[in-house]
Design a protein around this motif. Structure first.
Motif, mmCIF file in Angstrom:
data_model
loop_
_atom_site.group_PDB
_atom_site.id
_atom_site.type_symbol
_atom_site.label_atom_id
_atom_site.label_comp_id
_atom_site.label_asym_id
_atom_site.label_seq_id
_atom_site.Cartn_x
_atom_site.Cartn_y
_atom_site.Cartn_z
ATOM 1 N N TYR A 77 1.221 -1.521 0.038
ATOM 2 C CA TYR A 77 -0.132 -0.369 -0.315
ATOM 3 C C TYR A 77 0.458 0.733 0.371
ATOM 4 O O TYR A 77 0.839 1.905 -0.910
ATOM 5 C CB TYR A 77 -0.892 0.253 1.470
ATOM 6 C CG TYR A 77 -1.499 -1.118 1.644
ATOM 7 C CD1 TYR A 77 -2.321 -2.027 0.608
ATOM 8 C CD2 TYR A 77 -2.164 -1.827 2.543
ATOM 9 C CE1 TYR A 77 -2.546 -3.691 0.471
ATOM 10 C CE2 TYR A 77 -2.459 -3.045 2.871
ATOM 11 C CZ TYR A 77 -2.875 -4.323 2.270
ATOM 12 O OH TYR A 77 -3.545 -5.506 2.610
ATOM 13 N N GLY A 78 2.083 0.965 1.028
ATOM 14 C CA GLY A 78 2.579 2.684 1.097
ATOM 15 C C GLY A 78 2.372 4.141 1.392
ATOM 16 O O GLY A 78 2.546 4.936 0.800
ATOM 17 N N LEU A 79 0.637 3.734 1.944
ATOM 18 C CA LEU A 79 -0.259 4.912 2.214
ATOM 19 C C LEU A 79 0.687 5.776 3.565
ATOM 20 O O LEU A 79 1.546 5.256 4.449
ATOM 21 C CB LEU A 79 -1.270 3.956 3.007
ATOM 22 C CG LEU A 79 -1.384 3.878 1.909
ATOM 23 C CD1 LEU A 79 -3.292 3.327 2.760
ATOM 24 C CD2 LEU A 79 -2.201 4.223 0.852
ATOM 25 N N LEU A 80 0.513 6.872 3.748
ATOM 26 C CA LEU A 80 1.253 7.275 4.300
ATOM 27 C C LEU A 80 0.439 7.121 6.310
ATOM 28 O O LEU A 80 -0.839 8.190 5.967
ATOM 29 C CB LEU A 80 0.959 9.304 4.628
ATOM 30 C CG LEU A 80 2.033 9.447 3.674
ATOM 31 C CD1 LEU A 80 1.804 10.829 2.776
ATOM 32 C CD2 LEU A 80 3.465 9.100 3.170
ATOM 33 N N PRO A 81 1.113 7.301 7.365
ATOM 34 C CA PRO A 81 0.184 6.734 8.068
ATOM 35 C C PRO A 81 -0.410 8.031 9.053
ATOM 36 O O PRO A 81 -1.341 7.594 9.511
ATOM 37 C CB PRO A 81 1.346 5.724 8.698
ATOM 38 C CG PRO A 81 3.089 6.302 8.788
ATOM 39 C CD PRO A 81 2.627 5.932 7.292
ATOM 40 N N HIS A 82 0.200 8.480 8.942
ATOM 41 C CA HIS A 82 0.293 10.065 9.967
ATOM 42 C C HIS A 82 -0.942 11.417 8.986
ATOM 43 O O HIS A 82 -1.019 11.714 9.697
ATOM 44 C CB HIS A 82 1.469 11.532 10.184
ATOM 45 C CG HIS A 82 2.148 11.148 9.079
ATOM 46 N ND1 HIS A 82 2.476 10.107 7.923
ATOM 47 C CD2 HIS A 82 2.609 12.904 8.464
ATOM 48 C CE1 HIS A 82 3.289 11.430 7.179
ATOM 49 N NE2 HIS A 82 3.029 12.563 7.176
ATOM 50 N N ARG A 83 -1.062 10.532 7.993
ATOM 51 C CA ARG A 83 -2.263 11.170 6.992
ATOM 52 C C ARG A 83 -3.897 10.957 6.705
ATOM 53 O O ARG A 83 -3.673 9.433 7.253
ATOM 54 C CB ARG A 83 -2.138 11.309 6.148
ATOM 55 C CG ARG A 83 -0.245 12.618 5.629
ATOM 56 C CD ARG A 83 -0.520 13.877 5.812
ATOM 57 N NE ARG A 83 0.371 14.816 6.136
ATOM 58 C CZ ARG A 83 0.856 14.985 4.962
ATOM 59 N NH1 ARG A 83 0.921 15.046 4.018
ATOM 60 N NH2 ARG A 83 2.339 15.728 5.637
ATOM 61 N N PHE A 107 -2.431 13.627 -1.906
ATOM 62 C CA PHE A 107 -1.154 13.792 -1.756
ATOM 63 C C PHE A 107 -0.382 14.232 -2.797
ATOM 64 O O PHE A 107 0.494 14.688 -3.297
ATOM 65 C CB PHE A 107 0.345 12.499 -0.839
ATOM 66 C CG PHE A 107 1.165 12.434 -0.704
ATOM 67 C CD1 PHE A 107 1.499 13.280 -0.026
ATOM 68 C CD2 PHE A 107 1.644 11.504 -1.332
ATOM 69 C CE1 PHE A 107 2.885 13.628 0.452
ATOM 70 C CE2 PHE A 107 3.316 12.180 -1.130
ATOM 71 C CZ PHE A 107 3.632 12.670 -0.320
ATOM 72 N N LYS A 136 -1.303 17.299 -4.233
ATOM 73 C CA LYS A 136 -0.374 18.197 -3.428
ATOM 74 C C LYS A 136 1.018 18.901 -3.531
ATOM 75 O O LYS A 136 1.629 19.832 -3.684
ATOM 76 C CB LYS A 136 -0.683 18.175 -1.670
ATOM 77 C CG LYS A 136 0.336 18.846 -0.859
ATOM 78 C CD LYS A 136 -0.442 17.656 0.422
ATOM 79 C CE LYS A 136 0.678 19.695 1.193
ATOM 80 N NZ LYS A 136 0.940 18.965 3.038
ATOM 81 N N LEU A 137 1.716 17.142 -4.042
ATOM 82 C CA LEU A 137 3.249 17.222 -4.417
ATOM 83 C C LEU A 137 3.368 18.119 -5.904
ATOM 84 O O LEU A 137 3.782 19.148 -5.967
ATOM 85 C CB LEU A 137 3.208 15.879 -4.941
ATOM 86 C CG LEU A 137 3.804 14.685 -3.550
ATOM 87 C CD1 LEU A 137 4.642 14.037 -3.881
ATOM 88 C CD2 LEU A 137 5.099 14.976 -2.492
ATOM 89 N N TYR A 174 -8.401 7.499 10.173
ATOM 90 C CA TYR A 174 -6.433 6.896 8.990
ATOM 91 C C TYR A 174 -6.589 5.480 8.582
ATOM 92 O O TYR A 174 -7.043 4.506 9.136
ATOM 93 C CB TYR A 174 -5.281 6.848 10.528
ATOM 94 C CG TYR A 174 -5.535 8.624 10.611
ATOM 95 C CD1 TYR A 174 -4.440 9.128 10.195
ATOM 96 C CD2 TYR A 174 -6.262 9.255 11.762
ATOM 97 C CE1 TYR A 174 -4.491 10.576 10.682
ATOM 98 C CE2 TYR A 174 -6.771 10.227 11.783
ATOM 99 C CZ TYR A 174 -5.209 11.647 11.362
ATOM 100 O OH TYR A 174 -5.470 12.666 11.538
ATOM 101 N N HIS A 210 -3.930 3.003 9.636
ATOM 102 C CA HIS A 210 -4.316 2.002 10.579
ATOM 103 C C HIS A 210 -5.639 1.257 10.519
ATOM 104 O O HIS A 210 -5.809 0.652 11.707
ATOM 105 C CB HIS A 210 -3.166 1.602 11.509
ATOM 106 C CG HIS A 210 -4.196 3.643 12.920
ATOM 107 N ND1 HIS A 210 -4.072 4.862 12.240
ATOM 108 C CD2 HIS A 210 -4.278 3.180 13.928
ATOM 109 C CE1 HIS A 210 -4.195 5.349 13.040
ATOM 110 N NE2 HIS A 210 -4.540 3.769 14.212
ATOM 111 N N ARG A 259 -5.812 6.563 -4.274
ATOM 112 C CA ARG A 259 -4.519 7.734 -5.245
ATOM 113 C C ARG A 259 -3.755 7.574 -6.515
ATOM 114 O O ARG A 259 -3.601 8.739 -6.761
ATOM 115 C CB ARG A 259 -3.654 6.934 -3.632
ATOM 116 C CG ARG A 259 -2.289 7.686 -3.705
ATOM 117 C CD ARG A 259 -1.212 8.017 -2.376
ATOM 118 N NE ARG A 259 -0.573 5.779 -2.984
ATOM 119 C CZ ARG A 259 -0.004 6.162 -2.069
ATOM 120 N NH1 ARG A 259 0.243 6.562 -0.596
ATOM 121 N NH2 ARG A 259 0.733 4.712 -1.967
ATOM 122 N N ALA A 260 -4.456 6.801 -6.587
ATOM 123 C CA ALA A 260 -3.331 6.370 -8.033
ATOM 124 C C ALA A 260 -4.022 6.818 -9.658
ATOM 125 O O ALA A 260 -3.782 7.541 -10.252
ATOM 126 C CB ALA A 260 -3.527 4.487 -8.714
#
Ligand SMILES: Nc1ncnc2c1ncn2[C@@H]1O[C@H](COP(=O)(O)OP(=O)(O)OP(=O)(O)O)[C@@H](O)[C@H]1O
Ligand SMILES: [Mg+2]
Lengths: 283, 297
Positions: B116-122, B130, B133-134, B162, B164, B178-179
């Motif tokens: 997955y590679g998701l950002l755990p803090h977002r 994301f 945003k970049l 979140y 998790h 996201r893709a």
């Protein structure tokens, strides 16, 4: 006996070097001294201006928000109260001021250095042995260069404290950034993150628990060192302990020692609470 | 040349050598390659060439360690290829400088990862937004687009959670959203469903088939599961030890495996089919079932 005719002393050379450096770099040292002193005065001013009861209320409220437990909430405020009872309130604030200034300078130097070490393996291999040496050296050793360059007073106290307290925040910043999951970093790169965006959006936020743990440790070490730095005239609670020790005044020494322990406990609780609060979102 | 025939992705003579020393290897010299291999170099991708047409789902299948992940990462240079040429929409990815490459990753290819590679803090919404945003899109704009993508993958209402707090299947839906939100023609998927249990995996495959009907994206899909390859792929490549052993339509490969390696995959598929049908159905019948399943999609 070791033959005295092959004895060789570096002491005069080092003394000469320090003399030279203090003269040659005199504008720099004066400017630095004035900056640190200015910071110290302002922070002490603020600390003393806050009435004692407000301190106790603030500490209690923060403790409640962090723990939601009755005993853990009341404890820090109560302990702080005993510092005032023993008559050390003003002196404790003086110590706290030096700690805060030292920690600010440590973080300003340490966090960027930790980031640089995480980014560059070369920097990492260069700085790591220096940090190791800094941490194995007895803390008294740092008093000597500080004393040599800045004489007696609060500024050399801050300098010695910064040197002593710096390693944990550097190490834990470096470690935290290096430990960020490579699959998360890879995903960010795949979506077109630049290395700056990767650092700002992914690596530093995910390293934050580790960085905060480093800040906590640095703060605790700063407090320990400020006490020792009173030997070169930094003042504060350490000075009281020093005077009592010289007079073999056990009771007075206990009171001052108690005040130091209270400061340590209160600061530790509050900064650790910060670490836990950051930990809750995410995994 | 009609739109159907347009090659969205072209890969020519791609190599990836994992090498301890920095010294460049002369890949035109077979003796040098053999020597390097004996010295411990791993040739993860060995002289691979292929073309993928616009709108095609191209599946890369192979055993663990056959070089699939390395290959798919080479396509956006997440792993730098040793030599070879990669072209997307005629633009040469392999000769781009850092800035062009960043722009390419932002606008031309989106990737879905096994882990997955998701950002755990977002939260979910921020994760989906994301990429935007970049690129520097304004908050309202990127969040409204992310919201739309989340709706498409069936995650409306989960924006503030979140990662998790989500199941694996849901996390991968976030990964797909996201893709999707990147609005790229090329979608790279590296074993996106391998971490999910069979029922959820099946559901996700069905959903991908359904969504692909709408999007008409060009998908490179990596898997080690022949069943998945057969369900999803328009064409597939069987990869072994860094090379494409066989490339073709899935049914052709099942009916005419090129060698023993391919045969082994096909046998597995046959065995599963036999288990399911209690051994009554022949291999040919199972292939027909696949063919009709694909025709019905
Ligand atoms: N960074 C690396 N350094 C050295 N060798 C590597 C590296 N990454 C992968 N390899 C090797 O390259 C080969 C191909 O690996 P790759 O991950 O591409 O295979 P894969 O087909 O994706 O396997 P899996 O199904 O397990 O994901 C393997 O032999 C692996 O050990
Ligand atoms: Mg893989």
């Amino acid at each position: 006996m070791f033959p005295s005719d092959i004895e060789f002393h570096v002491a005069p050379y080092i003394s000469d070097f320090v003399k030279w450096i203090t003269v040659a770099w005199e504008p720099f040292f004066t400017a630095f001294s004035n900056m640190v002193l200015g910071m110290l005065l302002q922070i002490e001013h603020i600390l003393v201006a806050i009435p004692w009861w407000l301190w106790i209320i603030a500490v209690t409220v923060i403790a409640w928000r962090q723990t939601h437990e009755v005993v853990k909430t009341i404890m820090p405020g109560l302990l702080l109260f005993t510092v005032g009872i023993f008559g050390f309130w003003g002196i404790a604030m003086e110590t706290l001021g030096i700690v805060i200034v030292s920690v600010i300078i440590s973080l300003l130097l340490g966090i960027p250095l930790g980031i640089a070490m995480a980014v560059s393996d070369r920097c990492n291999t260069l700085v790591t042995p220096i940090l190791d040496a800094m941490q194995t050296m007895p803390s008294f050793v740092y008093l000597i260069p500080a004393l040599m360059l800045f004489g007696l007073g609060k500024v050399p106290g801050v300098v010695a404290t910064v040197i002593y307290a710096l390693p944990p925040v550097v190490r834990l910043t470096n470690l935290g950034i290096r430990q960020v999951s490579s699959s998360v970093q890879e995903a960010a790169l795949a979506f077109g993150a630049t290395s700056w965006q990767l650092m700002k959006e992914v690596r530093i936020p995910l390293a934050m628990p580790s960085i905060l743990a480093g800040i906590n440790q640095t703060t605790m070490m700063a407090l320990a060192m400020v006490v020792i730095a009173s030997m070169i005239g930094a003042g504060g609670l350490g000075e009281v302990v020093l005077i009592c020790t010289n007079r073999i005044d056990v009771g007075g020494g206990f009171e001052a020692g108690w005040a130091i322990v209270v400061l340590a406990i209160v600061i530790d609780r509050l900064t650790q609470g910060l670490v836990r609060r950051w930990d809750t979102p995410g995994v | 040349m009609g739109m159907q025939d347009f090659n969205l992705l072209e890969v020519e003579r791609l190599w990836k050598v994992y090498h301890k020393t920095e010294k460049a290897l002369d890949l035109s010299d077979p003796v040098a390659i053999e020597k390097a291999e004996a010295a411990g170099a791993v040739i993860a991708v060995r002289d691979v060439s292929f073309k993928v047409k616009r709108g095609e789902v191209f599946v890369i299948m192979g055993l663990s360690g056959s070089g699939k992940s390395t290959l798919i990462r080479c396509l956006t240079r997440l792993i730098e290829p040793s030599t070879g040429v990669i072209r997307v929409k005629g633009k040469e990815v392999t000769s781009m400088d850092a800035e062009e490459l960043t722009a390419f990753r932002r606008g031309e290819a989106a990737m879905v990862f096994q882990h997955y590679g998701l950002l755990p803090h977002r939260n979910v919404l921020e994760n989906v937004a994301f990429g935007l945003k970049l690129r520097g899109l304004a908050r309202e704009l990127r969040e409204s687009r992310a919201q739309e993508a989340l709706r498409q993958v069936g995650l409306a209402g989960w924006e503030k959670k979140y990662p998790h707090q989500l199941s694996g299947g849901m996390q991968q839906r976030v990964g797909i959203a996201r893709a999707l939100v990147q609005d790229t023609d090329l979608l790279l998927m590296d074993e996106p469903f391998s971490g999910l249990d069979p029922l959820i995996r099946r559901e996700m495959q069905d959903e991908l088939i359904k969504l692909q009907k709408e999007w008409q994206k060009t998908i490179i899909f990596v898997t080690h599961d022949l069943g998945e390859a057969l369900r999803l792929g328009d064409r597939m490549a069987v990869m072994g030890a860094g090379v494409f052993v066989q490339v073709g339509r899935p049914q052709e490969i099942v009916m005419n495996p090129a060698d023993e390696y391919v045969q082994r995959f096909v046998q597995d598929e046959q065995r599963i089919a036999q288990l399911l049908d209690k051994g009554r159905v022949s291999r040919v019948r199972s292939i027909e079932a696949h063919a009709s399943a694909r025709a019905g999609r």
